[in-house]
Design an enzyme around this catalytic site. Structure first.
Site, PDB file in Angstrom:
ATOM      1  N   HIS A 238       1.619  14.644  -0.601  1.00 30.36           N
ATOM      2  CA  HIS A 238       2.440  14.518   0.602  1.00 30.36           C
ATOM      3  C   HIS A 238       3.834  13.952   0.324  1.00 30.36           C
ATOM      4  CE1 HIS A 238       0.405  10.586   0.317  1.00 30.36           C
ATOM      5  NE2 HIS A 238       1.425  10.086   0.986  1.00 30.36           N
ATOM      6  N   ASP A 239       3.957  13.078  -0.654  1.00 29.10           N
ATOM      7  CA  ASP A 239       5.262  12.471  -0.947  1.00 29.10           C
ATOM      8  C   ASP A 239       5.811  12.846  -2.321  1.00 29.10           C
ATOM      9  OD1 ASP A 239       5.912  11.190   1.417  1.00 29.10           O
ATOM     10  OD2 ASP A 239       4.919   9.305   0.876  1.00 29.10           O
ATOM     11  N   LYS A 242       9.513  12.600  -3.403  1.00 24.49           N
ATOM     12  CA  LYS A 242      10.198  11.347  -3.730  1.00 24.49           C
ATOM     13  C   LYS A 242      10.671  11.288  -5.183  1.00 24.49           C
ATOM     14  CE  LYS A 242       7.988   8.250  -0.365  1.00 24.49           C
ATOM     15  NZ  LYS A 242       7.086   7.069  -0.220  1.00 24.49           N
ATOM     16  N   HIS A 267      13.015  14.182   0.938  1.00 26.63           N
ATOM     17  CA  HIS A 267      11.826  14.305   0.078  1.00 26.63           C
ATOM     18  C   HIS A 267      10.818  15.289   0.670  1.00 26.63           C
ATOM     19  CE1 HIS A 267       9.834  11.347   2.802  1.00 26.63           C
ATOM     20  NE2 HIS A 267       8.706  11.836   2.325  1.00 26.63           N
ATOM     21  N   HIS A 293       4.363  16.120   7.309  1.00 24.32           N
ATOM     22  CA  HIS A 293       3.653  14.878   7.619  1.00 24.32           C
ATOM     23  C   HIS A 293       4.543  13.792   8.209  1.00 24.32           C
ATOM     24  CE1 HIS A 293       5.237  13.657   3.685  1.00 24.32           C
ATOM     25  NE2 HIS A 293       4.852  12.421   3.938  1.00 24.32           N
ATOM     26  N   HIS A 294       5.857  14.031   8.291  1.00 21.54           N
ATOM     27  CA  HIS A 294       6.761  13.092   8.978  1.00 21.54           C
ATOM     28  C   HIS A 294       7.269  13.634  10.309  1.00 21.54           C
ATOM     29  CE1 HIS A 294       6.977   9.811   6.158  1.00 21.54           C
ATOM     30  NE2 HIS A 294       7.204  10.631   5.152  1.00 21.54           N
TER      31      HIS A 294
END
Length: 380
Positions: A238-239, A242, A267, A293-294
């Site tokens: 998910h990240d 980054k 990201h 997801h954000h």
């Protein structure tokens, strides 16, 4: 009785119920085509064999040449049973490539009574037939036990189980190859997710927890097991975007400036672009999760400002899992929140940041998610 392994295709004159047999085979082919768990796959094949030859039960054994064992699952809820590949009728059949048809197992010195002793079952007649992969290598065996309504298995039973074993060999060979590729993808995804988290001084346990939270919430939401597992395997990414975020922003202990926050938002786009061109379902799912997801249920999230069902349910689920874990963990810019404060915040965000139905499910089962968190603490 033993004979060399050979497949004889049954015809309608020999089997007057051929239509019924074919419908049974096609029924199980459909079930197996969507199965992702090897133990469940073996049980489906065993059920198929049981119906074809009218046995009390049937087991499908897989051969592991490195450990020199054969293993099976005897039924739903029964743990794996493993024996030596030189033991019993199954071992003999795998080692020699022969069909074994025995009327009374206890009168045959080759019979291994250990499985009966372990399961409390009493074996009488046995029909054991090995099967091969597409390269002709024996990879396991069908074993039908206790012919119903008769003292022994017939020649017709041998032919039918040989037919099933041929299909089983090809199916399992393809299944295991696919699973090997899937396991490799999962390992790469989890490792990459841990690398992404390590740049922001977070632990690899964060991605493990988010994966398990997501899987659990998907199950509670009624999502199918294959799709729930897909979410579990993809959510560690998910990240991943980054990795492209500068340290000056990622590791900043204070509040980000508006300009820095805009760069931090990127990201999600970077993570999406990493996987978006893949044709693999697992990686396509990772792209969706990284991208969405954000987003926020009421709108106003990033990167695209989606709202409600415009946001893929995988994104909505991962959002809850990620926020719950992030709030409860130390970060470079904050200390971990106490559980009471986390619950208060997530309740307030019902219908705002979070899908109201999903957040209700999450909070109704909070104890289960806390137990997952406590099983994967950062101090492990």
């Amino acid at each position: 009785m033993e004979k060399s392994l050979a497949l004889t295709t049954p015809d309608s004159s020999e089997f007057p119920q051929s239509d019924l047999l074919l419908s049974t085979i096609f029924e199980y082919m459909g079930k197996m085509s969507t199965e992702t768990d090897i133990a469940k796959m073996l049980l489906l094949l065993a059920d198929l064999g049981t119906k074809l030859v009218q046995a009390d039960r049937c087991t499908v054994w897989l051969h592991e040449s490195i450990s020199q064992t054969v293993w099976t699952v005897a039924g739903h809820g029964v743990e794996r049973i493993t024996i030596s590949d030189t033991s019993g009728f199954v071992g003999r059949s795998v080692q020699t490539g022969t069909v074994i048809n025995v009327e009374d197992a206890y009168l045959d010195e080759r019979f291994n009574t250990a499985v009966d002793q372990e399961t409390g079952y009493h074996t009488r007649s046995i029909l054991c037939i090995p099967f091969t992969n597409q390269e002709g290598k024996i990879i396991g065996a069908f074993q039908a036990i206790n012919k119903l309504g008769d003292s022994h298995f017939t020649k017709k039973d041998e032919t039918l189980l040989s037919f099933a074993s041929t299909y089983a060999g090809k199916s399992l060979d393809t299944f295991m190859l696919h699973n090997e590729l899937l396991e490799t993808q999962k390992e790469i995804i989890e490792t990459m997710g841990e690398i992404g988290e390590s740049r922001s001084q977070e632990t690899g346990n964060h991605v493990k927890r988010v994966a398990i939270y997501s899987y659990k919430l998907a199950q509670l939401a009624g999502i199918s097991e294959p799709q729930s597992l897909l979410l579990r395997y993809a959510s560690p990414m998910h990240d991943i975007g980054k990795v492209a975020t500068p340290d000056s922003i990622l590791l900043k202990p204070g509040k980000l400036t508006p300009e820095e926050f805009e760069e931090m938002k990127l990201h999600t786009v970077v993570g999406y672009n990493v996987f978006r061109k893949s044709e693999r379902e697992l990686l396509k799912t990772a792209a969706i999760i990284a991208y969405e997801h954000h987003e926020r249920w009421e709108g106003g999230g990033y990167p695209r400002g989606l709202e409600r069902e415009q946001i893929h349910i995988f994104g909505r689920i991962t959002a809850i899992a990620d926020v719950f874990d992030a709030l409860g963990s130390d970060r470079v810019y904050k200390k971990a929140w106490p559980l009471k404060k986390i619950v208060s915040y997530m309740s307030e965000q019902r219908g705002k940041q979070f899908d109201p139905t999903l957040i209700d499910l999450f909070l109704d089962h909070l104890d289960e998610f806390v137990a997952i968190r406590d099983s994967y603490t950062d101090r492990m």
